[in-house]
Design a protein around this motif. Structure first.
Motif, PDB file in Angstrom:
ATOM      1  N   VAL A   1      -1.353  -6.095  -9.353  1.00 23.61           N
ATOM      2  CA  VAL A   1      -1.955  -4.966  -8.637  1.00 23.61           C
ATOM      3  C   VAL A   1      -0.911  -3.888  -8.363  1.00 23.61           C
ATOM      4  O   VAL A   1      -1.127  -2.714  -8.668  1.00 23.61           O
ATOM      5  CB  VAL A   1      -2.622  -5.435  -7.323  1.00 23.61           C
ATOM      6  CG1 VAL A   1      -3.023  -4.250  -6.454  1.00 23.61           C
ATOM      7  CG2 VAL A   1      -3.834  -6.312  -7.620  1.00 23.61           C
ATOM      8  N   ILE A   2       0.229  -4.278  -7.778  1.00 26.13           N
ATOM      9  CA  ILE A   2       1.174  -3.235  -7.358  1.00 26.13           C
ATOM     10  C   ILE A   2       2.053  -2.712  -8.494  1.00 26.13           C
ATOM     11  O   ILE A   2       2.440  -1.554  -8.473  1.00 26.13           O
ATOM     12  CB  ILE A   2       2.046  -3.684  -6.165  1.00 26.13           C
ATOM     13  CG1 ILE A   2       3.037  -4.769  -6.547  1.00 26.13           C
ATOM     14  CG2 ILE A   2       1.197  -4.084  -4.984  1.00 26.13           C
ATOM     15  CD1 ILE A   2       4.132  -4.982  -5.533  1.00 26.13           C
ATOM     16  N   LEU A   3       2.356  -3.553  -9.479  1.00 22.33           N
ATOM     17  CA  LEU A   3       3.237  -3.107 -10.559  1.00 22.33           C
ATOM     18  C   LEU A   3       2.490  -2.509 -11.744  1.00 22.33           C
ATOM     19  O   LEU A   3       2.999  -1.607 -12.406  1.00 22.33           O
ATOM     20  CB  LEU A   3       4.116  -4.265 -11.045  1.00 22.33           C
ATOM     21  CG  LEU A   3       5.099  -4.836 -10.023  1.00 22.33           C
ATOM     22  CD1 LEU A   3       5.855  -6.017 -10.622  1.00 22.33           C
ATOM     23  CD2 LEU A   3       6.056  -3.765  -9.526  1.00 22.33           C
ATOM     24  N   PHE A   4       1.315  -3.044 -12.026  1.00 23.52           N
ATOM     25  CA  PHE A   4       0.600  -2.636 -13.232  1.00 23.52           C
ATOM     26  C   PHE A   4      -0.784  -2.073 -12.952  1.00 23.52           C
ATOM     27  O   PHE A   4      -1.534  -1.788 -13.870  1.00 23.52           O
ATOM     28  CB  PHE A   4       0.502  -3.831 -14.198  1.00 23.52           C
ATOM     29  CG  PHE A   4       1.836  -4.486 -14.430  1.00 23.52           C
ATOM     30  CD1 PHE A   4       2.832  -3.822 -15.123  1.00 23.52           C
ATOM     31  CD2 PHE A   4       2.105  -5.741 -13.928  1.00 23.52           C
ATOM     32  CE1 PHE A   4       4.074  -4.410 -15.323  1.00 23.52           C
ATOM     33  CE2 PHE A   4       3.338  -6.348 -14.126  1.00 23.52           C
ATOM     34  CZ  PHE A   4       4.327  -5.677 -14.821  1.00 23.52           C
TER      35      PHE A   4
ATOM     36  N   TYR B   1       8.373  -6.619   1.320  1.00 22.99           N
ATOM     37  CA  TYR B   1       8.450  -5.546   2.313  1.00 22.99           C
ATOM     38  C   TYR B   1       9.058  -4.294   1.682  1.00 22.99           C
ATOM     39  O   TYR B   1       8.546  -3.187   1.839  1.00 22.99           O
ATOM     40  CB  TYR B   1       9.275  -6.023   3.517  1.00 22.99           C
ATOM     41  CG  TYR B   1       9.534  -4.951   4.543  1.00 22.99           C
ATOM     42  CD1 TYR B   1       8.563  -4.620   5.485  1.00 22.99           C
ATOM     43  CD2 TYR B   1      10.756  -4.269   4.562  1.00 22.99           C
ATOM     44  CE1 TYR B   1       8.805  -3.633   6.426  1.00 22.99           C
ATOM     45  CE2 TYR B   1      10.994  -3.283   5.496  1.00 22.99           C
ATOM     46  CZ  TYR B   1      10.028  -2.962   6.429  1.00 22.99           C
ATOM     47  OH  TYR B   1      10.259  -1.983   7.353  1.00 22.99           O
ATOM     48  N   ILE B   2      10.163  -4.481   0.955  1.00 24.54           N
ATOM     49  CA  ILE B   2      10.814  -3.361   0.267  1.00 24.54           C
ATOM     50  C   ILE B   2       9.882  -2.775  -0.791  1.00 24.54           C
ATOM     51  O   ILE B   2       9.758  -1.553  -0.921  1.00 24.54           O
ATOM     52  CB  ILE B   2      12.160  -3.799  -0.368  1.00 24.54           C
ATOM     53  CG1 ILE B   2      13.160  -4.201   0.722  1.00 24.54           C
ATOM     54  CG2 ILE B   2      12.729  -2.718  -1.272  1.00 24.54           C
ATOM     55  CD1 ILE B   2      13.526  -3.107   1.695  1.00 24.54           C
ATOM     56  N   ALA B   3       9.213  -3.639  -1.544  1.00 24.48           N
ATOM     57  CA  ALA B   3       8.283  -3.147  -2.573  1.00 24.48           C
ATOM     58  C   ALA B   3       7.212  -2.264  -1.950  1.00 24.48           C
ATOM     59  O   ALA B   3       6.870  -1.203  -2.498  1.00 24.48           O
ATOM     60  CB  ALA B   3       7.645  -4.327  -3.306  1.00 24.48           C
ATOM     61  N   PHE B   4       6.706  -2.669  -0.789  1.00 23.43           N
ATOM     62  CA  PHE B   4       5.647  -1.891  -0.146  1.00 23.43           C
ATOM     63  C   PHE B   4       6.181  -0.610   0.493  1.00 23.43           C
ATOM     64  O   PHE B   4       5.397   0.261   0.874  1.00 23.43           O
ATOM     65  CB  PHE B   4       4.892  -2.735   0.873  1.00 23.43           C
ATOM     66  CG  PHE B   4       4.054  -3.812   0.245  1.00 23.43           C
ATOM     67  CD1 PHE B   4       3.294  -3.559  -0.886  1.00 23.43           C
ATOM     68  CD2 PHE B   4       4.032  -5.088   0.781  1.00 23.43           C
ATOM     69  CE1 PHE B   4       2.525  -4.539  -1.480  1.00 23.43           C
ATOM     70  CE2 PHE B   4       3.265  -6.087   0.196  1.00 23.43           C
ATOM     71  CZ  PHE B   4       2.513  -5.810  -0.933  1.00 23.43           C
TER      72      PHE B   4
ATOM     73  N   ILE C   1       5.945   1.280  -3.083  1.00 21.88           N
ATOM     74  CA  ILE C   1       4.646   1.219  -3.751  1.00 21.88           C
ATOM     75  C   ILE C   1       3.593   1.014  -2.673  1.00 21.88           C
ATOM     76  O   ILE C   1       3.757   0.168  -1.800  1.00 21.88           O
ATOM     77  CB  ILE C   1       4.595   0.046  -4.753  1.00 21.88           C
ATOM     78  CG1 ILE C   1       5.719   0.172  -5.771  1.00 21.88           C
ATOM     79  CG2 ILE C   1       3.240  -0.030  -5.439  1.00 21.88           C
ATOM     80  CD1 ILE C   1       5.946  -1.074  -6.601  1.00 21.88           C
ATOM     81  N   GLU C   2       2.537   1.760  -2.745  1.00 19.02           N
ATOM     82  CA  GLU C   2       1.501   1.667  -1.707  1.00 19.02           C
ATOM     83  C   GLU C   2       0.903   0.268  -1.636  1.00 19.02           C
ATOM     84  O   GLU C   2       0.518  -0.316  -2.646  1.00 19.02           O
ATOM     85  CB  GLU C   2       0.395   2.684  -1.997  1.00 19.02           C
ATOM     86  CG  GLU C   2      -0.616   2.767  -0.889  1.00 19.02           C
ATOM     87  CD  GLU C   2      -1.649   3.841  -1.135  1.00 19.02           C
ATOM     88  OE1 GLU C   2      -2.734   3.736  -0.562  1.00 19.02           O
ATOM     89  OE2 GLU C   2      -1.369   4.773  -1.909  1.00 19.02           O
ATOM     90  N   LYS C   3       0.843  -0.259  -0.432  1.00 14.74           N
ATOM     91  CA  LYS C   3       0.264  -1.582  -0.192  1.00 14.74           C
ATOM     92  C   LYS C   3      -1.248  -1.506  -0.388  1.00 14.74           C
ATOM     93  O   LYS C   3      -1.899  -0.595   0.104  1.00 14.74           O
ATOM     94  CB  LYS C   3       0.566  -2.042   1.233  1.00 14.74           C
ATOM     95  CG  LYS C   3      -0.032  -3.387   1.575  1.00 14.74           C
ATOM     96  CD  LYS C   3      -0.038  -3.660   3.049  1.00 14.74           C
ATOM     97  CE  LYS C   3      -1.203  -3.169   3.824  1.00 14.74           C
ATOM     98  NZ  LYS C   3      -2.522  -3.602   3.492  1.00 14.74           N
TER      99      LYS C   3
END
Length: 138
Positions: A40-43, A99-102, A105-107
């Protein structure tokens, strides 16, 4: 220990931690499966069986295995306490990574973060115990 043994341990450990997340998903009726959320968040794909999320999850498992291996060589508490301590450390690291990814990148709106983070700690404890048990077998 050969590279194929190491890769098998990583694969088994990653699969068991993800199986834990599947079980928690069923019990809590909230999707807590890591490869799904990676997709979802990467692709931007909401497919559970899409291989890219699984590939990223497995590659991340390589780093977590080496951390497990390092910490296990430092800690000398026995399997039960080493597994718990390393699992909690790796779980907190996993939470921090998400946490860093969000932050960048939008949660997704439908992801309940607190529940997901607690699940990550539990899943990493499963990863840790699985990895340590496998290491003791080889």
């Amino acid at each position: 220990m050969t590279i194929d043994v190491i890769l098998n341990i990583i694969l088994i450990s990653t699969i068991t931690m993800t199986a834990f997340s599947y079980l928690m998903t069923r019990l809590l009726k909230e999707n807590l499966v890591e490869p799904y959320w990676l997709n979802v968040i990467l692709f931007n794909k909401k497919l559970l069986l899409r291989p890219l999320g699984w590939l990223v999850h497995f590659i991340t498992g390589i780093g977590f295995f080496y951390l497990l291996y390092l910490l296990n060589s430092i800690f000398n508490f026995g399997l039960l306490l080493n597994g718990l301590a390393i699992g909690i450390i790796e779980g907190c690291l996993g939470v921090f990574m998400w946490y860093i990814a969000f932050k960048f990148i939008e949660k997704p709106d439908n992801l309940k973060l607190r529940l997901y983070y607690y699940n990550l700690i539990g899943a990493h404890i499963v990863f840790s115990y699985t990895g340590l048990i496998c290491l003791n077998q080889f």
